[in-house]
Every structure is written in structure tokens, then in C-alpha cells.
Motif scaffolding. Structure first.
Motif, PDB file in Angstrom:
ATOM      1  N   VAL A 168       0.831  -1.209   0.000  1.00 42.37           N
ATOM      2  CA  VAL A 168       0.000   0.000   0.000  1.00 42.37           C
ATOM      3  C   VAL A 168       0.866   1.261   0.000  1.00 42.37           C
ATOM      4  N   THR A 169       2.130   1.125  -0.459  1.00 44.34           N
ATOM      5  CA  THR A 169       3.033   2.281  -0.454  1.00 44.34           C
ATOM      6  C   THR A 169       2.510   3.403  -1.341  1.00 44.34           C
ATOM      7  N   GLU A 170       2.030   3.053  -2.539  1.00 42.79           N
ATOM      8  CA  GLU A 170       1.552   4.075  -3.472  1.00 42.79           C
ATOM      9  C   GLU A 170       0.338   4.816  -2.903  1.00 42.79           C
ATOM     10  N   GLU A 171      -0.587   4.066  -2.321  1.00 41.87           N
ATOM     11  CA  GLU A 171      -1.755   4.711  -1.718  1.00 41.87           C
ATOM     12  C   GLU A 171      -1.339   5.620  -0.566  1.00 41.87           C
ATOM     13  N   TYR A 172      -0.372   5.162   0.232  1.00 46.26           N
ATOM     14  CA  TYR A 172       0.089   5.966   1.361  1.00 46.26           C
ATOM     15  C   TYR A 172       0.739   7.264   0.888  1.00 46.26           C
ATOM     16  N   ALA A 173       1.559   7.179  -0.176  1.00 43.60           N
ATOM     17  CA  ALA A 173       2.218   8.382  -0.698  1.00 43.60           C
ATOM     18  C   ALA A 173       1.190   9.369  -1.253  1.00 43.60           C
ATOM     19  N   ASP A 174       0.176   8.863  -1.968  1.00 41.59           N
ATOM     20  CA  ASP A 174      -0.864   9.750  -2.497  1.00 41.59           C
ATOM     21  C   ASP A 174      -1.618  10.446  -1.372  1.00 41.59           C
ATOM     22  N   LEU A 175      -1.964   9.692  -0.337  1.00 40.74           N
ATOM     23  CA  LEU A 175      -2.685  10.293   0.794  1.00 40.74           C
ATOM     24  C   LEU A 175      -1.818  11.315   1.528  1.00 40.74           C
ATOM     25  N   ASP A 176      -0.523  11.013   1.658  1.00 41.36           N
ATOM     26  CA  ASP A 176       0.364  11.950   2.339  1.00 41.36           C
ATOM     27  C   ASP A 176       0.482  13.266   1.573  1.00 41.36           C
ATOM     28  N   ALA A 177       0.617  13.174   0.228  1.00 42.93           N
ATOM     29  CA  ALA A 177       0.679  14.401  -0.579  1.00 42.93           C
ATOM     30  C   ALA A 177      -0.637  15.177  -0.510  1.00 42.93           C
ATOM     31  N   ARG A 178      -1.737  14.441  -0.528  1.00 41.46           N
ATOM     32  CA  ARG A 178      -3.034  15.103  -0.437  1.00 41.46           C
ATOM     33  C   ARG A 178      -3.199  15.795   0.908  1.00 41.46           C
ATOM     34  N   LEU A 179      -2.694  15.182   1.968  1.00 42.16           N
ATOM     35  CA  LEU A 179      -2.802  15.792   3.290  1.00 42.16           C
ATOM     36  C   LEU A 179      -1.992  17.084   3.357  1.00 42.16           C
ATOM     37  N   ARG A 180      -0.812  17.101   2.746  1.00 38.58           N
ATOM     38  CA  ARG A 180      -0.017  18.335   2.742  1.00 38.58           C
ATOM     39  C   ARG A 180      -0.745  19.453   1.994  1.00 38.58           C
ATOM     40  N   ASN A 181      -1.354  19.118   0.879  1.00 39.66           N
ATOM     41  CA  ASN A 181      -2.108  20.131   0.131  1.00 39.66           C
ATOM     42  C   ASN A 181      -3.302  20.651   0.941  1.00 39.66           C
ATOM     43  N   LEU A 182      -3.966  19.754   1.635  1.00 44.33           N
ATOM     44  CA  LEU A 182      -5.100  20.180   2.460  1.00 44.33           C
ATOM     45  C   LEU A 182      -4.645  21.061   3.618  1.00 44.33           C
TER      46      LEU A 182
END
Length: 306
Positions: A168-182
Motif C-alpha cells: 500500500v506504499t503508493e496509496e500511502y504516498a498519495d494520501l500523504d501528498a493530499r494531506l499536505r495540500n489540504l
């Protein structure tokens, strides 16, 4: 006075001769050299097309780790720890199911894990009745392989072993980037909220801010879940006793005779049942057939006499 007047009249003659010589093809006076100055990089030059412009050398880019520079690291270059979710299912045969359940829980606790749930029950009826159990534990992912080895060592036989992993590394990286933008969007809305001039603007910005914060909580919750799932592996162990041994009885004539007698009784019982059915049902059929024949015989002579 006359000498001064003649000097004033003759003084311009050399200058006039020089000008006439220039017009008739004399030596051209070279222009004065133009001092050139380096033009800073990124600014347009004001010199003419024939005026050479000295270009400034490119600025030295500080290398990573050099003094006096703060190099920026691209996002793609940042290595993210791999997030892998491990799951396993074991089907084991043990001599004592209750003791094996306690051993599985003890081994998981010793490895830094914990018990999730356990289910102990009896299956089957009569001689086939036996005790089975299902135990689910979670252990740190770093000791996942060691835990599987310890659980299998408790069994007299491993009936099946199913191991599954999910990256789930890819999903985790996408969520982490989305959290920074939020987070950045939340900070911008807070600035706008501080600059609001009336109640309408405050309500509008606050509504957007609440929506962003709700999304932040949802994304953060998913990240926390992935952290927990990847940090701890889930193992489900099914425990059951070995099946009872089936021994073949030796051949005995008395047993064969008993089986034959039972078979003969079954045949005779079937024949007797068929006879009873025929006697009851067949008697009624014969009576109906006889009545029909009697009526036919009486009816036939009466029609012949007429």
C-alpha cells in the motif's frame, strides 16, 4: 591694433584647411572606443548592434551539503518507507486444542503482539464429535516470519498455510501528498478568515474551512489505519485434533453370514410389503373390473333382443 586684427582673421584658416582635407578623402579619424560594461544576467542590453557586450559568467550552483547553500530536494527524490500489509492463515493439527490455544497466545505476546479474538467450539455428533478452535493474533511485521515458524512448530501436522501481502506504499504516498495540500489550503483559509470584513464573508470562509478540515480528518484517519495495518501482521490459526484412525476389521465368516441374513430379511420385508399393497389395492381393482364385466354382459343380450 592692425596686427591684432590680422591675427584674428588668419587664425581660422588652418581649421578650414583641415575640414576641406577631410571632405576630399583625407585620413578618417577613428571613433573613440566605447567602454563596455558587463550586463547583469536577465536584464536587456542597451548597447547598439555593433557594440560588443560582455556576458557575466553563470552563477555557481551550490552543491548538496556545501556551505552557504540551501539546496531544495525534489519530492520524487524523497524515499518513502514501504508500507506492506501482511496476512496469514494456518490450519494445524494438534493433540490438545485448548493447550494449543494458550500456546499460540503466549507466543504472540512474547513476540510483542496481542490477541484479537478466539473461538473454541465442538463440531460433529457422536463418535465424530471433536473440539476445534480459531485464534486470530497480531504481531509486529518485523517478526512476522518468526511467528509463523513458532506457530507451525506447535502442530503435529500443518494441513495448510496461506500467506498474503498487500503493498500500500503508493496509496500511502498519495494520501500523504493530499494531506499536505489540504494543510496548505487550511492555512490559506485561516488567513482569509482573519481578513474577513463582514459576517457574510466570515460564514462563507468558515464553511469552506470546515469542509477542508473534515477532509483532513478523513485522510489522516486512512493514513493512521495504513500505519497500523503495516506495522502489525494479522495471523489466523485454526486448531483441530487429528482425525481418528480407521482400522479395517479382519474377514470373518460369521460376519458375512450375519450380513447375508440381514440382506435376506430386507428382501423378504420388501416382498411382504409389496404383497400387502397388492392385496389391498389389487382387491379393489378386481372388484371394479368384475362389476364392469357383469354390466357389459347383461347390457349386450338386451340390445340383441331389441
Amino acid at each position: 591694433m592692425k596686427k591684432l586684427a590680422w591675427l584674428l582673421l588668419l587664425a581660422p584658416l588652418p581649421l578650414l584647411a583641415a575640414c576641406l582635407g577631410d571632405e576630399e578623402g583625407g585620413i578618417a579619424v577613428p571613433p573613440l572606443p566605447v567602454e563596455t560594461k558587463p550586463v547583469p544576467e536577465g536584464r536587456p542590453s542597451t548597447a547598439g548592434p555593433e557594440t560588443p557586450v560582455a556576458q557575466a559568467p553563470p552563477a555557481a550552483v551550490p552543491e548538496r551539503g556545501s556551505e552557504g547553500g540551501s539546496p531544495s530536494i525534489p519530492l520524487d527524490a524523497v524515499s518513502l518507507e514501504r508500507k506492506i500489509v501482511y496476512n496469514a492463515r494456518l490450519d494445524l493439527e494438534v493433540g490438545d486444542v485448548d493447550r494449543a490455544v494458550a500456546d499460540v497466545v503466549a507466543q504472540a505476546t512474547a513476540l510483542g503482539g496481542f490477541l484479537v479474538n478466539t473461538n473454541v467450539r465442538d463440531e460433529g455428533e457422536g463418535e465424530q464429535r471433536r473440539r476445534v478452535a480459531e485464534v486470530t493474533v497480531r504481531v509486529p511485521a518485523s517478526v512476522y516470519g518468526d511467528a509463523l515458524g513458532r506457530f507451525c512448530a506447535l502442530a503435529s501436522r500443518v494441513r495448510s498455510e496461506t500467506v498474503q501481502s498487500n503493498d500500500v506504499t503508493e496509496e500511502y504516498a498519495d494520501l500523504d501528498a493530499r494531506l499536505r495540500n489540504l494543510r496548505a489550503t487550511e492555512a490559506r483559509y485561516l488567513e482569509l478568515l482573519a481578513q474577513a470584513r463582514n459576517v457574510g464573508e466570515v460564514l462563507q470562509v468558515q464553511d469552506r474551512l470546515n469542509a477542508v478540515r473534515l477532509e483532513i480528518e478523513r485522510v489522516q484517519g486512512r493514513l493512521n489505519l495504513l500505519d497500523r495495518l503495516s506495522d502489525m501482521a494479522t495471523i489466523t490459526v485454526r486448531l483441530q485434533p487429528p482425525p481418528p484412525a480407521v482400522s479395517e476389521a479382519p474377514w470373518r465368516p460369521s460376519d458375512v453370514a450375519a450380513d447375508a441374513w440381514e440382506a435376506l430379511q430386507a428382501v423378504m420385508q420388501a416382498l411382504a410389503t409389496a404383497a400387502i399393497y397388492f392385496a389391498i389395492v389389487g382387491g379393489w381393482l378386481l372388484a371394479l373390473v368384475g362389476l364392469a364385466v357383469l354390466v357389459w354382459r347383461r347390457w349386450t343380450p338386451a340390445r340383441g333382443g331389441a
